[in-house]
Structure formats: C-alpha cells, structure tokens
Design a protein around this motif. Structure first.
Motif, PDB file in Angstrom:
ATOM      1  N   ARG A 104      47.611 -52.697 -57.313  1.00  0.00           N
ATOM      2  CA  ARG A 104      46.482 -52.435 -58.208  1.00  0.00           C
ATOM      3  C   ARG A 104      46.692 -51.232 -59.095  1.00  0.00           C
ATOM      4  O   ARG A 104      46.005 -51.042 -60.090  1.00  0.00           O
ATOM      5  N   GLU A 105      47.620 -50.386 -58.694  1.00  0.00           N
ATOM      6  CA  GLU A 105      47.840 -49.128 -59.417  1.00  0.00           C
ATOM      7  C   GLU A 105      49.330 -48.933 -59.649  1.00  0.00           C
ATOM      8  O   GLU A 105      50.139 -49.390 -58.842  1.00  0.00           O
ATOM      9  N   PRO A 106      49.705 -48.230 -60.715  1.00  0.00           N
ATOM     10  CA  PRO A 106      51.119 -47.861 -60.855  1.00  0.00           C
ATOM     11  C   PRO A 106      51.549 -47.017 -59.654  1.00  0.00           C
ATOM     12  O   PRO A 106      50.742 -46.283 -59.076  1.00  0.00           O
ATOM     13  N   LYS A 107      52.817 -47.167 -59.282  1.00  0.00           N
ATOM     14  CA  LYS A 107      53.379 -46.349 -58.202  1.00  0.00           C
ATOM     15  C   LYS A 107      54.434 -45.435 -58.799  1.00  0.00           C
ATOM     16  O   LYS A 107      54.908 -45.657 -59.921  1.00  0.00           O
ATOM     17  N   ILE A 108      54.798 -44.431 -58.024  1.00  0.00           N
ATOM     18  CA  ILE A 108      55.912 -43.596 -58.462  1.00  0.00           C
ATOM     19  C   ILE A 108      57.203 -44.274 -58.007  1.00  0.00           C
ATOM     20  O   ILE A 108      57.414 -44.503 -56.810  1.00  0.00           O
ATOM     21  N   GLY A 109      58.030 -44.637 -58.971  1.00  0.00           N
ATOM     22  CA  GLY A 109      59.220 -45.427 -58.685  1.00  0.00           C
ATOM     23  C   GLY A 109      60.388 -44.581 -58.203  1.00  0.00           C
ATOM     24  O   GLY A 109      60.264 -43.368 -57.984  1.00  0.00           O
ATOM     25  N   ALA A 110      61.522 -45.240 -58.070  1.00  0.00           N
ATOM     26  CA  ALA A 110      62.714 -44.602 -57.511  1.00  0.00           C
ATOM     27  C   ALA A 110      63.218 -43.453 -58.389  1.00  0.00           C
ATOM     28  O   ALA A 110      63.979 -42.614 -57.938  1.00  0.00           O
ATOM     29  N   HIS A 111      62.792 -43.408 -59.647  1.00  0.00           N
ATOM     30  CA  HIS A 111      63.264 -42.341 -60.543  1.00  0.00           C
ATOM     31  C   HIS A 111      62.181 -41.292 -60.824  1.00  0.00           C
ATOM     32  O   HIS A 111      62.277 -40.531 -61.780  1.00  0.00           O
ATOM     33  N   LYS A 113      59.083 -41.729 -61.781  1.00  0.00           N
ATOM     34  CA  LYS A 113      58.170 -42.030 -62.894  1.00  0.00           C
ATOM     35  C   LYS A 113      57.249 -43.183 -62.510  1.00  0.00           C
ATOM     36  O   LYS A 113      57.582 -43.985 -61.642  1.00  0.00           O
ATOM     37  N   PRO A 114      56.079 -43.286 -63.184  1.00  0.00           N
ATOM     38  CA  PRO A 114      55.147 -44.362 -62.831  1.00  0.00           C
ATOM     39  C   PRO A 114      55.715 -45.730 -63.225  1.00  0.00           C
ATOM     40  O   PRO A 114      56.218 -45.901 -64.346  1.00  0.00           O
ATOM     41  N   VAL A 115      55.630 -46.654 -62.284  1.00  0.00           N
ATOM     42  CA  VAL A 115      56.156 -48.005 -62.518  1.00  0.00           C
ATOM     43  C   VAL A 115      55.164 -49.052 -62.038  1.00  0.00           C
ATOM     44  O   VAL A 115      54.332 -48.790 -61.169  1.00  0.00           O
ATOM     45  N   ILE A 116      55.278 -50.234 -62.614  1.00  0.00           N
ATOM     46  CA  ILE A 116      54.619 -51.415 -62.063  1.00  0.00           C
ATOM     47  C   ILE A 116      55.643 -52.549 -62.034  1.00  0.00           C
ATOM     48  O   ILE A 116      56.632 -52.531 -62.783  1.00  0.00           O
ATOM     49  N   PHE A 117      55.395 -53.511 -61.143  1.00  0.00           N
ATOM     50  CA  PHE A 117      56.206 -54.731 -61.101  1.00  0.00           C
ATOM     51  C   PHE A 117      55.317 -55.914 -61.451  1.00  0.00           C
ATOM     52  O   PHE A 117      54.137 -55.945 -61.072  1.00  0.00           O
ATOM     53  N   LEU A 118      55.898 -56.873 -62.172  1.00  0.00           N
ATOM     54  CA  LEU A 118      55.154 -58.056 -62.615  1.00  0.00           C
ATOM     55  C   LEU A 118      55.631 -59.276 -61.832  1.00  0.00           C
ATOM     56  O   LEU A 118      56.819 -59.384 -61.509  1.00  0.00           O
ATOM     57  N   LEU A 127      61.900 -61.059 -61.903  1.00  0.00           N
ATOM     58  CA  LEU A 127      61.110 -59.889 -61.495  1.00  0.00           C
ATOM     59  C   LEU A 127      61.273 -58.810 -62.570  1.00  0.00           C
ATOM     60  O   LEU A 127      62.392 -58.396 -62.886  1.00  0.00           O
ATOM     61  N   VAL A 128      60.140 -58.387 -63.147  1.00  0.00           N
ATOM     62  CA  VAL A 128      60.147 -57.416 -64.249  1.00  0.00           C
ATOM     63  C   VAL A 128      59.499 -56.119 -63.769  1.00  0.00           C
ATOM     64  O   VAL A 128      58.399 -56.137 -63.205  1.00  0.00           O
ATOM     65  N   GLU A 129      60.193 -55.010 -63.980  1.00  0.00           N
ATOM     66  CA  GLU A 129      59.627 -53.683 -63.715  1.00  0.00           C
ATOM     67  C   GLU A 129      59.350 -53.029 -65.062  1.00  0.00           C
ATOM     68  O   GLU A 129      60.145 -53.162 -66.008  1.00  0.00           O
ATOM     69  N   LEU A 130      58.214 -52.346 -65.157  1.00  0.00           N
ATOM     70  CA  LEU A 130      57.934 -51.521 -66.341  1.00  0.00           C
ATOM     71  C   LEU A 130      57.867 -50.073 -65.883  1.00  0.00           C
ATOM     72  O   LEU A 130      57.238 -49.769 -64.863  1.00  0.00           O
ATOM     73  N   GLU A 131      58.519 -49.200 -66.616  1.00  0.00           N
ATOM     74  CA  GLU A 131      58.538 -47.780 -66.251  1.00  0.00           C
ATOM     75  C   GLU A 131      58.038 -46.965 -67.432  1.00  0.00           C
ATOM     76  O   GLU A 131      58.467 -47.172 -68.571  1.00  0.00           O
ATOM     77  N   GLN A 132      57.123 -46.036 -67.149  1.00  0.00           N
ATOM     78  CA  GLN A 132      56.653 -45.145 -68.210  1.00  0.00           C
ATOM     79  C   GLN A 132      57.763 -44.152 -68.518  1.00  0.00           C
ATOM     80  O   GLN A 132      58.160 -43.378 -67.655  1.00  0.00           O
ATOM     81  N   ALA A 133      58.259 -44.197 -69.740  1.00  0.00           N
ATOM     82  CA  ALA A 133      59.470 -43.417 -70.065  1.00  0.00           C
ATOM     83  C   ALA A 133      59.132 -41.945 -70.270  1.00  0.00           C
ATOM     84  O   ALA A 133      58.000 -41.592 -70.560  1.00  0.00           O
TER      85      ALA A 133
END
Lengths: 133, 133
Positions: A104-111, A113-118, A127-133
């Motif tokens: 339901r919420e962005p998570k902090i990813g392996a790098h 930064k905030p990420v979501i998976f679709l 499988l698509v990941e979006l990362e806030q750059a």
C-alpha cells in the motif's frame, strides 16, 4: 513518467559462476558483493556505461527470490527498474489507470530510495520496479 | 568487453495491451510498430533516456518467440542486449572461455547490425545478445 532504466535484475543460483560469466567472460566491471539481510539478497552490480545489471542471490531463509529460483533453478531475468521523479504521484497515476501496486505504501528499496513494485500480470508478465531517483 | 546496454527485450502476447501499459500507464515514449517478417516479430520500442525497451510480438507461423509465449502465455523478460565493439573478437573470447554461441557466425539482427546470441545455460538462465555497435 518513466525516466532512466535504473537497472535490470537477474536472479542467479550460483553467484561465483555469475561473477565469472559477467566479469571474466563478458568483461563487465563488477562491484563488491553486498549482503542485504533485510532484503534477503546478496547483490553484485555489473557497472555498464549507461545503466547497471544487478545480480541477485538469495540470502537467508526468507528470500524474495527463492520462489523464482524454484521455478527457474539456474536463474533468469527477474525485474526491470525505472526511475521516476515522484513515487507517490507515480503510484496514484498507476492505481487510477487500473494497475496493481504491490503493497500500500512505497518501501525503502535495496538502494536506500523509495520504491514500489507493480504486478506482473498488469505488465505483460514482467515484474516492474519504480524507484524515486 | 561489454559496453552499453543496447536494449532489454520483453515478449508480449497482446501488443495493444503492452502499448497501453508502457505508453499510457508508465508514460513511456513509444516508437511506431515495425513488422520484421524475416525475424518473425513485430517490434515496438519504448525510448528511455539511457536505453530502450523492445516489445516483441510474434509475427507469422515460425516466430522465434512463440515457444517462449507457450511457456509464459502473458509474456515476460526475454533477453538483454549488450553492445560490443567487435563481434568476432567477442565470439572468439567467449568460445575460448567455454561459452556456447548460438550459431556459427554472427547474423544481421533486427536493427541491421551483426549480432550473436549466447546460450542461456552459460549465463545463469539469461538469454544474452551481443550487438556490434
């Protein structure tokens, strides 16, 4: 909306072998191994001039890539990660368009930064990941 | 040896749906469709700022991606393509290192340049294309 391709992630069953393949055989520049116990993976990056390949190897008993490797025991292409400017705006646009965001919420990813998976079913099996750059 | 990531190829069963996903939902810039009957595919490129995503849809009765779509009916990540300066030198290095190149000679790929494909079993389950840039 999507900007750069941040990375392509490849799940590998044998990290030593993958390092030989991407380092010695293909002549790629490899990062040091990094254990990310909170993400259940050990990572090695292949640094290309325009993007990165992320080799993912399971770490610990509850790795998110263990199921993938059960289905594809030698490994394979796992996901692609695109950069976006604003992860919450991206999430709203996608949900409004009918796509399923995992969680339901962005998570902090392996790098860090905030990420979501679709959901792969909404993106032609990928499988698509979006990362806030 | 490997230089830029030239593209990531994604096999898709429903090209209309994939264009909506990558164009409308993700906001990517799409090329026009191109039929490549000699390669058995219709392609659409998603133009990112640092590389391209190539959407591959089967064309004709003998498409090289038909088997992939039999196994993964909605589609999925198909291969990654890295650029090399000299395809024959790359081939020699890989064969000397014990990797299997598919076919004995480079072929002219979908973008009019010499390419080879490497056996997924030698690269942790990932189909790798090399293209002479």
């Amino acid at each position: 909306m999507i900007g750069r391709l941040n990375h392509v992630a490849i799940a590998v069953a044998d990290l030593d072998a993958a390092e030989r393949q991407y380092g010695d055989l293909l002549g790629g520049i490899l990062s040091a191994r990094e254990d990310l116990p909170e993400h259940g993976v050990t990572t090695v990056f292949v640094r290309l001039s325009n993007t990165n390949i992320e080799l993912l190897h399971p770490l610990g008993m509850d790795s998110p890539i263990a199921k993938f490797l059960e289905k594809s025991p030698s490994g394979g292409l796992h996901h692609v990660c695109y950069e976006v400017e604003d992860i919450r705006a991206a999430m709203e646009r996608l949900v409004a368009g009918g796509a399923r965001v995992l969680g339901r919420e962005p998570k902090i990813g392996a790098h860090g930064k905030p990420v979501i998976f679709l959901h792969p079913k909404d993106f032609s099996g990928t499988l698509v990941e979006l990362e806030q750059a």
